[in-house]
Write a protein that holds these residues in place. Structure first.
Motif, short mmCIF file in Angstrom:
data_model
loop_
_atom_site.label_atom_id
_atom_site.label_comp_id
_atom_site.label_asym_id
_atom_site.label_seq_id
_atom_site.Cartn_x
_atom_site.Cartn_y
_atom_site.Cartn_z
N LEU A 1 -34.98 45.39 19.07
CA LEU A 1 -33.76 45.46 19.87
C LEU A 1 -34.04 45.39 21.36
O LEU A 1 -33.26 44.81 22.12
N LEU A 2 -35.16 45.96 21.81
CA LEU A 2 -35.41 46.12 23.24
C LEU A 2 -36.45 45.17 23.82
O LEU A 2 -36.33 44.77 24.99
N PHE B 1 -39.45 52.64 14.81
CA PHE B 1 -40.05 52.13 16.04
C PHE B 1 -39.98 50.60 16.10
O PHE B 1 -39.73 50.02 17.15
N TYR B 2 -40.22 49.96 14.96
CA TYR B 2 -40.18 48.50 14.95
C TYR B 2 -38.75 48.01 15.20
O TYR B 2 -38.55 46.99 15.89
N LEU B 3 -37.77 48.72 14.67
CA LEU B 3 -36.37 48.35 14.92
C LEU B 3 -36.05 48.44 16.41
O LEU B 3 -35.41 47.54 16.97
#
Length: 259
Positions: free
Chosen positions: A24-25, A18-20
């Motif tokens: 990214l978003l 989720f952190y990745l």
């Protein structure tokens, strides 16, 4: 203990994924409040999702791997210590037991560190002089305890307390107090408390540390926006931030050169 360790591993994987996606978003967005609650939502989801059981008709490789891991951890709870070392399977279980011991040692270490930090915080709150914040911000009625120290310390806030040095209070008191009041009004201390609980159980997970750092950055952005909205000159405030950052860096470098 095996079940709990499986839960922690699943939760840490969820948190990392989720952190990745957040990085990214959403990381570049300037909607700080939305980003803040997104990070808190990530923490909540990473805690709840491992509790959800999903049944599939055909097992995937990832699913089979997780099942194997769970079985090994369950064996670590069930196998008697006298049976260790008898076979290759038992050797695998022994390594898992070592991993569990390392994990528990990490929890003990961070528990001790948190207790020490709490003791230092309480000492700072008790050793300083309590003053009326209304004498520095006459237009605002705040139920906040202002603690002033004669020695040079970086200003900070925690729950309903603001700690500041006499020098900072006299030189840039209004800007700093508005900044710290923004932290208190937005309940940023609670965010950090939740993040610290996550780190306490997932100290091995880099995502938990990075998420806390991201939260702290968002908190600073929110507090800075509040200061500007209160009518403080933006350029003057930017110079103040640069000065404080340079002073902090100089202090760190000076401390590192001391024998």
């Amino acid at each position: 203990m095996g079940l709990f360790f499986v839960y922690i591993l699943k939760s840490s994987v969820c948190l990392a994924i989720f952190y990745l996606f957040y990085r990214l978003l959403l990381a570049r967005e300037t909607f700080h409040r939305f980003n803040r609650f997104s990070l808190l939502g990530i923490l909540l989801l990473s805690c709840l999702l491992p509790l959800v059981e999903v049944s599939v008709k055909q097992e995937t490789e990832v699913h089979q791997t997780m099942l194997t891991l769970e079985q090994l951890l369950m064996m670590a709870d069930a196998v008697n210590a006298t049976e260790a070392g008898a076979s290759a399977e038992t050797a695998t279980v022994t390594w898992i037991q070592v991993a569990l011991l390392v994990y528990l040692a990490g929890i003990v270490f961070f528990a001790f560190r948190n207790v020490c930090s709490l003791v230092r915080l309480l000492m700072l709150l008790k050793s300083g002089k309590k003053e009326d914040i209304g004498s520095y911000l006459p237009s605002r009625k705040e139920r906040v305890t202002l603690i002033v120290h004669n020695r040079d310390i970086a200003p900070f806030s925690w729950m309903g307390y603001i700690v500041i040095s006499r020098k900072d209070l006299e030189e840039n008191g209004r800007e700093i107090l508005i900044h710290e009041l923004a932290h208190i009004h937005n309940r940023h201390s609670w965010d950090l408390l939740v993040a610290d609980v996550c780190i306490f159980f997932q100290w091995f997970n880099p995502a938990s540390w990075l998420l806390k750092q991201e939260l702290q950055n968002i908190h600073e952005f929110e507090a800075d926006e509040t200061v500007i909205k209160e009518g403080v000159d933006a350029k003057q405030y930017q110079l103040l931030l640069i000065l404080k950052s340079a002073t902090k860096l100089f202090s760190v470098l000076l401390a590192s050169k001391r024998p």
